[in-house]
Design an enzyme around this catalytic site. Structure first.
Site, mmCIF file in Angstrom:
data_model
loop_
_atom_site.group_PDB
_atom_site.id
_atom_site.type_symbol
_atom_site.label_atom_id
_atom_site.label_comp_id
_atom_site.label_asym_id
_atom_site.label_seq_id
_atom_site.Cartn_x
_atom_site.Cartn_y
_atom_site.Cartn_z
ATOM 1 N N CYS B 86 27.007 12.950 92.059
ATOM 2 C CA CYS B 86 26.337 14.094 92.706
ATOM 3 C C CYS B 86 27.194 14.680 93.820
ATOM 4 C CB CYS B 86 24.982 13.683 93.253
ATOM 5 S SG CYS B 86 24.199 12.372 92.316
ATOM 6 N N SER B 210 14.413 16.338 93.282
ATOM 7 C CA SER B 210 15.098 17.575 92.932
ATOM 8 C C SER B 210 14.944 17.772 91.426
ATOM 9 C CB SER B 210 16.562 17.502 93.338
ATOM 10 O OG SER B 210 17.156 16.347 92.788
ATOM 11 N N ILE B 212 15.842 19.469 87.437
ATOM 12 C CA ILE B 212 16.979 19.619 86.523
ATOM 13 C C ILE B 212 17.349 21.094 86.526
ATOM 14 C CG2 ILE B 212 17.520 19.638 84.053
ATOM 15 C CD1 ILE B 212 16.222 16.871 83.934
ATOM 16 N N LYS B 331 16.130 20.198 96.555
ATOM 17 C CA LYS B 331 14.738 20.212 96.098
ATOM 18 C C LYS B 331 14.328 21.571 95.542
ATOM 19 C CE LYS B 331 10.537 19.253 95.304
ATOM 20 N NZ LYS B 331 10.656 20.257 94.226
ATOM 21 N N HIS B 335 19.384 21.484 91.752
ATOM 22 C CA HIS B 335 20.444 20.482 91.854
ATOM 23 C C HIS B 335 21.239 20.380 90.558
ATOM 24 C CE1 HIS B 335 22.711 17.028 92.935
ATOM 25 N NE2 HIS B 335 21.856 16.091 92.588
#
Lengths: 140, 386
Positions: B86, B210, B212, B331, B335
């Site tokens: 990430c 968060s 997809i 959020k 993300h």
């Protein structure tokens, strides 16, 4: 997918079936999962195999309600970090208890279970899960 | 060696479920917006750095460096594709920072991208899990939300952090996203709805997580010397730092503290010669709302255990003393994994330029982004200034 290969599970049988980790005889630290290098001593470290007693307590946990394909049939299930009596912590499922009754600090012991199945025609993975000690011994 | 590294252009694709667009289309879109914003000519760009976590699994395409150069019509310039789960986007920014700082490159295009909606939700969950220790966490059924649930449950037990406080982070970030035209969810979210949302992995609820997202973000970065050719309003990278912690969460002494974040943020403040109170606006990696709470503590905005209280007091709100995630954060902005770290820098650059419109933090001069990979195994911190 790559992580679902037969050899990839087979080569870790010692650890996932029998809870064999490592112990550094130079600094005395126990490791599980087994380490290839002692992070404290590095080249001075002397790692040897160590079979854990399989006793410990729950450090933290979660009840998984949405899971990827391999674990869908098991939801809701409890997954936890178990602090082994020898020191290290590992991640494993907690079984033989109602998920709502699991608590931090609860004593647990290792048991041998089916972990998952890698789809139709895929391999079945067995290995360690943990269960509350009191269920086995009959007292807290 | 270049003194300072400047950001002279920023761009984003729309963030969301972009069924009609492919990975290469969104990546090109973000890159072109950044190039137009910088008013730089293609021939001036001498390298690309691109952050992506798992295009191979999400779309079946790897080798994104070459893809980006080719799609952008940038000829034969070198391209560096970097991965840090990430934190891949932050790693791409840092890669460009180091390349320019060393004098190897002068003007670089930085990209971050992820196309997540081409696979089923359960395949996406599988792929996100590879950011953890797959052999010893993922294989035993510890999903990514479950690992953050481990942190949340300990944080609740040790410090009294509540479900409501974790909910308020989501409410705050959704509020901010209403003013961000690129955000995935440009709508307010009532606390009651968050607190009644289903459990993903107790105590983490669906609306603590968060989403997809498909999306890409881009920057044009260059040496200070070259910056004036492109803009009168450059933003500078005052510090870029990175640190590592154990891959598996269970190997950390205290799972409520991300040592990687503590180390990299302290070092960044030192390099920039600033203290945390000097920072006017933050982008902190809120993949789950508990991670924003933990990060506010680890960067030093709150004492350990008091991150929840910070939210209660409104200190991190848009109009608060230390606004966190003015973009909507992971959020609500969304993300797209590899894009996130670059999107954080886009937001902060806009804030420092005074171009953040309705979500503008007045007079912002210093900004900090923290982009983490996995459960904090990688932390990349950037401090930006005017």
């Amino acid at each position: 997918m790559a992580e679902k290969g037969v050899a990839q599970v087979w080569r870790r049988f010692d650890s996932i079936y029998n809870l064999i980790g490592t112990h550094c005889s130079n600094c005395g630290t126990y490791y599980f999962p087994p380490r290839l290098v002692c992070p404290k001593c590095r080249r001075k470290g002397k790692l040897e195999e160590y079979k854990y007693k399989g006793l410990g307590k729950i450090h933290t946990f979660s009840i998984v309600r949405q899971a990827p394909e391999n674990f869908k049939r098991q939801v809701p299930y409890v997954v936890a970090q178990v602090q082994l009596d020898e020191g290290p912590r590992l991640t494993a499922q907690i079984v033989n208890i109602d998920p709502e009754d699991v608590k931090i600090g609860m004593r647990v012991r290792v048991c041998f279970r089916k972990i998952t199945e890698y789809g139709e025609g895929g391999i079945i993975v067995y290995g360690y899960k943990f269960e509350p000690t009191m269920i086995v011994t009959g007292h807290e | 060696m270049s003194d300072r590294v400047a950001i002279v252009g920023v761009g984003m694709s729309k963030f969301g479920e972009l069924w009609e667009k492919s990975l290469r289309e969104i990546t090109l879109e973000a890159g072109m917006y950044a190039i137009f914003d910088a008013d730089v000519q293609g021939k001036e760009i001498d390298a690309i750095s691109i952050g992506n976590m798992s295009a191979g699994r999400f779309t079946g395409q790897e080798h994104l460096g070459a893809l980006a150069v080719d799609m952008g019509g940038l000829g034969n310039i070198p391209a560096y594709s970097v991965e840090a789960a990430c934190a891949s986007g932050g790693a791409a920014v840092r890669q460009a920072y180091m390349s320019i700082k060393s004098g190897e490159h002068d003007v670089m295009l930085v990209l971050g991208c992820e196309k997540m909606s081409d696979v089923s939700q359960s395949e996406a969950m599988d792929t996100i899990s590879v950011a953890s220790d797959m052999d010893w966490e993922g294989m035993f059924g510890a999903t990514f939300p479950a690992l953050y649930a481990f942190i949340a449950r300990r944080h609740m037990m040790e410090y009294g952090t509540t479900d409501e406080q974790m909910g308020k982070v989501a409410v705050k970030n959704h509020y901010n996203a209403q003013f961000n035209p690129w955000a995935q969810f440009q709508r307010a979210l009532p606390l009651k709805v968050v607190m009644n949302s289903g459990m993903l992995a107790d105590p983490i609820r669906v609306l603590h997580s968060s989403p997809i997202t498909d999306g890409a973000a881009g920057l044009v970065m260059c040496s200070e010397e070259r910056a004036k050719e492109f803009t009168d309003n450059p933003v500078f990278v005052d510090a870029s730092t990175q640190a590592t912690a154990s891959l598996a969460l269970h190997d950390r002494k205290d799972i409520c503290t991300m040592d990687s974040v503590v180390l990299s943020s302290r070092r960044a403040l030192e390099r920039a010669n600033l203290s945390i109170e000097d920072i006017d606006v933050f982008e902190l990696h809120d993949s789950f709302t508990i991670s924003e709470i933990v990060l506010t503590e680890d960067v030093g905005l709150a004492k350990k255990g008091e991150g929840g209280k910070l939210v209660d007091e409104g200190i991190t709100e848009l109009k608060g003393e230390f606004p966190v995630n003015t973009s909507g954060g992971l959020k609500a902005r969304g993300h797209p994994i590899g894009a996130t770290g670059v999107a954080q820098i886009v937001e902060l650059a806009l804030q420092l330029r005074g171009d953040a419109e309705k979500r503008q933090v007045e007079g912002a001069e210093k900004a900090m982004a923290v982009n983490i990979g996995g459960t904090g195994a990688t932390s990349i911190v950037h401090i930006l200034g005017r």
